[in-house]
Design an enzyme around this catalytic site. Structure first.
Site, PDB file in Angstrom:
ATOM      1  N   HIS A 236      -6.217   5.419  -1.588  1.00  0.00           N
ATOM      2  CA  HIS A 236      -4.878   5.082  -1.074  1.00  0.00           C
ATOM      3  C   HIS A 236      -4.691   5.821   0.246  1.00  0.00           C
ATOM      4  CE1 HIS A 236      -0.212   5.408  -1.622  1.00  0.00           C
ATOM      5  NE2 HIS A 236      -0.543   4.465  -0.769  1.00  0.00           N
ATOM      6  N   HIS A 330       0.070  -2.566   2.219  1.00  0.00           N
ATOM      7  CA  HIS A 330       1.429  -2.401   1.692  1.00  0.00           C
ATOM      8  C   HIS A 330       2.501  -2.409   2.778  1.00  0.00           C
ATOM      9  CE1 HIS A 330      -0.170  -0.214  -2.152  1.00  0.00           C
ATOM     10  NE2 HIS A 330      -0.196  -1.526  -2.267  1.00  0.00           N
ATOM     11  N   HIS A 405       4.657  -2.217  -4.881  1.00  0.00           N
ATOM     12  CA  HIS A 405       3.467  -1.549  -4.341  1.00  0.00           C
ATOM     13  C   HIS A 405       3.190  -0.196  -4.977  1.00  0.00           C
ATOM     14  CE1 HIS A 405       5.867   1.406  -2.199  1.00  0.00           C
ATOM     15  NE2 HIS A 405       4.860   1.814  -1.468  1.00  0.00           N
ATOM     16  N   GLY A 408       7.463   4.414  -6.300  1.00  0.00           N
ATOM     17  CA  GLY A 408       8.707   4.611  -5.550  1.00  0.00           C
ATOM     18  C   GLY A 408       9.303   5.981  -5.817  1.00  0.00           C
TER      19      GLY A 408
END
Length: 482
Positions: A236, A330, A405, A408
């Site tokens: 990521h 994203h 995505h 949060g």
């Protein structure tokens, strides 16, 4: 009436903010939330959904995903599609980390095979893949090579031996947006990007060794090459300082542009320009260059992941079947064709903390997956599960092919550091059998699972609403952080 009281339930997990909430709203807001999430909604983020609904050329609805939280301009978890002929583009609808995204690799290894060497593997990955604030990559670009990175993305990396040509088939946009123009990217952005290429970065970016714990849809899992019990790797990361500077550069330009074009917007952070304007076209070309940087960045890290596994297990990456499942963006804006009011229309889709989730049949999906829909990768938080889903026809009809995505945030980094300690988080992860290695202690507290929403709930909401359907659950065995 408060903004929360103004929300109307359309069906389970789908809410509407009527366009009557603000007289300037051109379309309603649509929020994908379960009842508990609505009860605890961050009203400032919903106000941002309403603000986006006021922008020229917006189509359908201003959309919020289950992981919605307050952001710059658009909420994070926000989606807005604008008529390509008379709409606008806004850097606030993409964000500072252009093409922050996720790459996932599969392997044929099992937990039993890697457990004896998991600590060594974690240390090797941490050594080979630089991370942290201001971290620098392993390579040093030659003069003008940064321009090639910005123009060609993952293609540049593969041509120089970072990974396999077959990887490119399984990257969104095949790892390169062809409209990119390095010539219009500022020298400052390039200078920030040159030393950081091939590095993970900090914040919520991570590299995880994971086990595929559960399969929910055997047919789709087979198409994606997923097997329960096997080991996968998730990366990521995004465009680092290069993308951040591109966004900063164009926010200043757009702040002047929207005034010059006499565009009325309810929030200055939504500074924008007509898509056909010089300012907008410049931003889109520079943003595409930033996106290409991010794909090259993840491509290089994928290569070093394979090298790390080879070093630890004394086997070739090919022998361990370390192929790419998919790579998703994203934070991005892209020209796409979608059905609007029964007719196909070219729109510029802004996804700000949202994953493309194209359903079956779309030509943009690799042919290997086209019958089942695009892989959707939704990472969890440090120490929690992550998920693989697939895109759906419902997403195409309702969300311009988009879904959530991630988890949060619910706590700021400052608040998280007050509530959690690095030692406590490391102890908690170790108790679960998860090896963790971070560049700095504070990041462990800042990125504590408790600082985020429950990713299980976010994913369940997406699944139940039909905007992406569950395929598999993965759990972390080792985590490296910035």
């Amino acid at each position: 009436m408060s903004i929360k009281e103004s929300l109307e339930k359309v069906r389970d997990n789908v809410w509407e903010l009527p366009s009557s909430y603000k007289k300037e709203m051109r379309v309603p807001g649509r929020l994908y939330l379960d009842d508990e999430a609505v009860e605890n909604i961050e009203e400032g983020a919903v106000e941002q959904v309403a603000n986006v609904a006021c922008m020229p050329g917006i189509q359908g609805a201003s959309i919020a995903m289950p992981d919605i939280h307050f952001g710059y301009g658009f909420s994070i978890g926000g989606v807005g599609a604008f008529n390509y002929n008379n709409g606008v583009v806004s850097p606030g609808g993409v964000g500072f980390d252009i093409n922050c995204g996720v790459r996932m690799l599969r392997t044929n290894l099992t937990e039993d095979e890697i457990k004896p060497k998991l600590k060594e593997l974690t240390e090797t990955l941490f050594k080979n893949i630089p991370s942290g604030v201001g971290s620098k990559g392993q390579i040093r670009l030659k003069d003008n090579e940064i321009n090639e990175v910005l123009d060609y993305g993952a293609w540049w990396a593969v041509e120089r031996g970072f990974g396999w040509e077959d990887d490119l088939k399984f990257l969104e946009e095949n790892g390169r947006m062809k409209e990119a123009e390095s010539a219009i990217v500022s020298d400052k952005a390039k200078k920030r990007g040159i030393p950081q290429l091939g590095s993970l970065g900090s914040g919520n970016h991570f590299l995880e060794v994971q086990k595929i714990e559960e399969i929910y849809d055997e047919t789709v899992a087979k198409a994606f090459g997923l097997e329960a019990g096997s080991i996968a790797i998730m990366i990521h990361s995004g465009s680092r300082g290069c993308g951040h500077q591109i966004c900063s550069d164009y926010l200043r330009k757009m702040d002047k542009a929207y005034r010059n074009y006499k565009i009325n917007i309810p929030d200055r952070q939504l500074a924008c320009a007509p898509i056909d304007s010089k300012e907008a076209q410049g931003y889109l070309k520079a943003m595409a260059a930033g996106a290409n940087y991010a794909w090259a960045n993840r491509q290089m890290m994928s290569h070093w992941v394979r090298q790390s596994f080879e070093e630890v297990f004394s086997r070739s990456a090919d022998d361990m079947a370390m192929t790419t499942i998919y790579d998703v963006a994203h934070n991005i804006a892209k020209k796409e064709v979608h059905k609007v009011k029964g007719s196909h229309m070219e729109v510029l889709v802004h996804r700000k903390g949202a994953t493309r989730a194209f359903g079956p049949g779309r030509r943009e999906i690799p042919k290997e997956y086209r019958d089942v829909g695009q892989p959707v990768l939704i990472p969890g938080t440090m120490g929690t599960a992550s998920y693989i889903l697939h895109g759906t026809d419902v997403a195409m009809e309702e969300t311009f092919g988009s879904t959530a995505h991630g988890a949060g945030r619910v706590l700021s980094r400052t608040a998280a550091k007050k509530q959690f300690t690095a030692e406590g988080i490391e102890k908690e992860l170790n108790a679960k059998g998860i090896h963790v290695k971070a560049n700095s202690a504070p990041v462990l507290a800042e990125e504590a699972p408790g600082a985020y929403k429950n990713v299980d709930s976010v994913v369940k909401t997406s699944h139940d609403a039909g905007i992406a359907k569950l395929v598999a659950k993965v759990v972390p065995l080792a985590v490296t952080k910035g």
